[in-house]
Design a protein around this motif. Structure first.
Motif, PDB file in Angstrom:
ATOM      1  N   ARG A 102      -8.461   7.897  -3.457  1.00 12.26           N
ATOM      2  CA  ARG A 102      -7.072   8.237  -3.762  1.00 12.26           C
ATOM      3  C   ARG A 102      -6.363   7.070  -4.457  1.00 12.26           C
ATOM      4  O   ARG A 102      -6.664   5.903  -4.191  1.00 12.26           O
ATOM      5  CB  ARG A 102      -6.329   8.625  -2.487  1.00 12.26           C
ATOM      6  N   SER A 103      -5.425   7.400  -5.346  1.00 18.24           N
ATOM      7  CA  SER A 103      -4.658   6.355  -6.044  1.00 18.24           C
ATOM      8  C   SER A 103      -3.246   6.868  -6.328  1.00 18.24           C
ATOM      9  O   SER A 103      -3.006   8.084  -6.286  1.00 18.24           O
ATOM     10  CB  SER A 103      -5.350   5.981  -7.355  1.00 18.24           C
ATOM     11  N   GLY A 142      -3.939   4.114  -1.262  1.00 16.99           N
ATOM     12  CA  GLY A 142      -4.336   2.992  -2.106  1.00 16.99           C
ATOM     13  C   GLY A 142      -3.585   1.720  -1.791  1.00 16.99           C
ATOM     14  O   GLY A 142      -2.581   1.730  -1.103  1.00 16.99           O
ATOM     15  N   ASN A 143      -4.139   0.626  -2.313  1.00 17.75           N
ATOM     16  CA  ASN A 143      -3.522  -0.693  -2.153  1.00 17.75           C
ATOM     17  C   ASN A 143      -3.028  -1.183  -3.511  1.00 17.75           C
ATOM     18  O   ASN A 143      -3.600  -0.843  -4.553  1.00 17.75           O
ATOM     19  CB  ASN A 143      -4.543  -1.686  -1.601  1.00 17.75           C
ATOM     20  N   GLU A 151      -4.839  12.121  -7.111  1.00 14.41           N
ATOM     21  CA  GLU A 151      -4.141  11.124  -7.947  1.00 14.41           C
ATOM     22  C   GLU A 151      -2.660  11.447  -7.830  1.00 14.41           C
ATOM     23  O   GLU A 151      -2.199  12.492  -8.285  1.00 14.41           O
ATOM     24  CB  GLU A 151      -4.606  11.211  -9.392  1.00 14.41           C
ATOM     25  N   PHE A 157      -1.538   1.708  -7.447  1.00 17.81           N
ATOM     26  CA  PHE A 157      -2.206   1.497  -6.162  1.00 17.81           C
ATOM     27  C   PHE A 157      -3.557   2.207  -6.235  1.00 17.81           C
ATOM     28  O   PHE A 157      -3.618   3.364  -6.649  1.00 17.81           O
ATOM     29  CB  PHE A 157      -1.368   2.087  -5.024  1.00 17.81           C
ATOM     30  N   GLU A 158      -4.614   1.507  -5.858  1.00 15.42           N
ATOM     31  CA  GLU A 158      -5.955   2.108  -5.954  1.00 15.42           C
ATOM     32  C   GLU A 158      -6.760   1.853  -4.686  1.00 15.42           C
ATOM     33  O   GLU A 158      -6.363   1.048  -3.841  1.00 15.42           O
ATOM     34  CB  GLU A 158      -6.709   1.493  -7.141  1.00 15.42           C
ATOM     35  N   GLY A 159      -7.922   2.520  -4.639  1.00 18.28           N
ATOM     36  CA  GLY A 159      -8.853   2.267  -3.526  1.00 18.28           C
ATOM     37  C   GLY A 159      -8.418   2.886  -2.217  1.00 18.28           C
ATOM     38  O   GLY A 159      -8.749   2.381  -1.146  1.00 18.28           O
ATOM     39  N   GLY A 160      -7.683   3.991  -2.275  1.00 16.13           N
ATOM     40  CA  GLY A 160      -7.306   4.695  -1.055  1.00 16.13           C
ATOM     41  C   GLY A 160      -8.500   5.456  -0.485  1.00 16.13           C
ATOM     42  O   GLY A 160      -9.626   5.354  -1.004  1.00 16.13           O
ATOM     43  N   ASN A 197       0.815  -1.219   0.000  1.00 10.71           N
ATOM     44  CA  ASN A 197       0.000   0.000   0.000  1.00 10.71           C
ATOM     45  C   ASN A 197       0.851   1.272   0.000  1.00 10.71           C
ATOM     46  O   ASN A 197       2.058   1.202   0.188  1.00 10.71           O
ATOM     47  CB  ASN A 197      -0.935   0.012   1.215  1.00 10.71           C
ATOM     48  N   SER A 210      -4.800   6.697   3.668  1.00  9.20           N
ATOM     49  CA  SER A 210      -4.428   5.649   2.700  1.00  9.20           C
ATOM     50  C   SER A 210      -4.516   6.215   1.291  1.00  9.20           C
ATOM     51  O   SER A 210      -5.508   6.835   0.908  1.00  9.20           O
ATOM     52  CB  SER A 210      -5.370   4.459   2.847  1.00  9.20           C
TER      53      SER A 210
END
Ligand code: MAN
Length: 526
Positions: A473-474, A443-444, A497, A461-464, A426, A441
């Motif tokens: 956030r990504s 993103g993961n 982003e 990394f996405e889904g923050g 992450n 966060s």
């Protein structure tokens, strides 16, 4: 027209002269790659096909072609491009409007061939600096490449070891599963037995308790009757075994209206308004009325009975207090009322069980412990297996070179934020201020996200944490070759982003191009 022709000839001459310093002669401002289109023995066709002109009109300081291709070496065309050859350094294209504008743009001074600007050719100096920079890059590359090779060797080893361990674990899990099933069956059987034993025990306890309560009631009644007999003896002054109301009158405690005299009615009141009562009737109905008055300590004349006075020994109407022990099904140490067990069949540690029940509980306990032990081993082996499977399924790059970064995290601090990057896990961001704890966060890890021909050059990394009124956030992480692993920059090109730039030996695969090679690529002169 005549003078225009003259100046054109002059400019062309100048151009050709200047280009003589290069190995390949061509009109001024023309790159080698386009030389073929500029043949002095033929008319010139504009490169966009917009017209054809006599060759003498090329670089005549008058724009004939729409794309400016007839005037590469003058500033006549707004769209024109001037090419500096920059021997010793890198070729360069500049807008031809800058030709002869008094400002030196090309390091070989070729853009100012007809101006008063005093340009100095510093291409050699720039070329040298570029070469040194290139040598440095080469050192970085080879240093990085060595590390990358180590990463690859280590990853290969780790993968082989993991595969071997996985095999072992598969066998272990199968064995453990069989043992676990066996222990579970034993546990279940023992639990059923325990449940039955506890239910029986509970029933026994309840039964005993009920019995005990009945005994208590019975004892209370007996005690009451004995109190009555004792009082009867006490009050029966003439000892004729009949209580006459007159015998009560000498006891001031029976004076209910407080006039100092126990009247006939007051005395008869305790005998149900009769004159007299025998012991049995007194025990049954008289005593209940008298009891509250009897123990009032107003007596001075009569001896207040000690707790109870004994009747004649052996007379069944005056029993003694030598009660027999309570009947008890559970033995002596069980006289205390045991707490009933819960309906769920779990043994209550505060309850003393009989030996048989105790043994059943112990067997069940052991069976549960043995099952729990095997089950824990089984779960551990399975979770280790899952971890290894995940490891082996993860795409760590074409040669697994990125495996070296898998358990690591990197930080980058700018004025405002501290950014974190944990490859394959992450990314996060928190305020750069000392003591700030609120981590956001970003993103993961989702996938490799470089272009099709260079997939492993970036990571997504996405889904923050969601942005207020915006996307989750990504982060896109861009990799470049470096001798150490570190974030070289973190930014937010568009709201929420983010972009990280990361140097790592893992991508040191291709040597940097030398300045010479760069020129060769462009088909330029050295
Ligand atoms: C925080 C940070 C910024 C982000 C804003 C969006 O301040 O995560 O990077 O732009 O939130 O509201």
């Amino acid at each position: 027209m005549g003078s225009q022709l003259l100046s054109t000839a002059l400019i062309l001459a100048v151009s050709i002269t200047i280009c003589k310093t290069t190995e390949v002669l061509r009109p001024h401002g023309v790159p080698l790659s386009k030389k073929i289109f500029y043949d002095p023995s033929k008319d010139f066709s504009c490169l966009d096909g917009s017209g054809t002109i006599p060759f003498r009109l090329v670089n005549d300081d008058y724009c004939d072609c729409k794309d400016g291709s007839d005037e590469p070496g003058t500033s006549a065309c707004p769209e024109g491009i001037f090419h500096c050859i920059n021997i010793g350094f890198q070729p360069q294209d500049i807008p031809s409007s800058r030709v002869n504008d008094g400002i030196c743009d090309c390091c070989d001074t070729s853009d100012e061939y007809n101006s008063t600007a005093e340009c100095k050719n510093d291409c050699d100096k720039l070329g040298k600096a570029a070469h040194e920079a290139y040598l440095y890059q080469q050192r970085v590359f080879y240093g990085g490449k060595n590390i990358r090779d180590t990463y690859i060797r280590n990853a290969k080893k780790e993968i082989e070891e993991s595969q071997a361990r996985l095999e072992q674990l598969r066998q272990k899990v199968a064995d453990l599963e069989a043992m676990k099933n066996e222990k579970e069956a034993l546990k279940k059987a023992a639990e059923v037995k325990e449940k039955v034993a506890l239910a029986n025990y509970k029933a026994k306890v309840d039964r005993n308790k009920r019995k005990h309560n009945e005994q208590e009631i019975h004892e209370a009644e007996r005690e009451d009757r004995e109190q009555a007999a004792s009082a009867f003896l006490d009050l029966d002054a003439n000892e004729d075994e009949i209580l006459h109301y007159s015998e009560l009158q000498s006891h001031i405690k029976f004076d209910q209206n407080g006039d100092g005299v126990v009247s006939d009615d007051e005395a008869k009141f305790f005998l149900h308004m009769k004159d007299e009562m025998d012991l049995n009737e007194f025990q049954t109905i008289g005593w209940q009325i008298m009891k509250p008055y009897y123990f009032i300590d107003k007596e001075t004349t009569t001896v207040k009975p000690s707790r109870y006075r004994r009747g004649p020994r052996g007379d069944p109407r005056f029993p003694t207090y030598d009660y027999p022990d309570l009947p008890d099904e559970m033995g002596e140490d069980q006289v205390e009322t045991p707490k009933p067990t819960e309906p769920a069949a779990t043994p209550d540690p505060s309850v003393p069980y009989d030996d048989e029940t105790k043994q059943i509980i112990d067997v069940a306990k052991l069976a549960k412990e043995e099952f729990a032990k095997i089950d824990a081993e089984y779960q551990n082996a399975q979770s280790e297996m899952k971890q290894i499977e995940t490891l082996l399924q993860t795409d760590f790059g074409p040669d697994n070179e990125f495996m070296a970064l898998r358990k690591r995290c990197f930080e980058f601090r700018d004025r405002q934020y501290l950014y974190t990057f944990c490859p394959f896990q992450n990314c996060s961001q928190k305020s750069s201020e000392e003591g700030a704890t609120n981590e956001v966060s970003l993103g993961n890890w989702v996938r490799w996200s470089g272009p099709d021909d260079d997939k492993y050059s970036a990571m997504k990394f996405e889904g923050g944490q969601s942005c207020w009124n915006g996307p989750a956030r990504s982060v896109q992480v861009y990799f470049s070759c470096g001798e150490t692993n570190h974030i070289t920059g973190a930014s937010e090109p568009s709201r929420c982003e983010y972009r990280y730039d990361f140097e790592t030996p893992a991508v040191c695969t291709k040597p940097f191009e030398s300045p010479d090679e760069k020129r060769k690529d462009k088909h330029e002169e050295l």
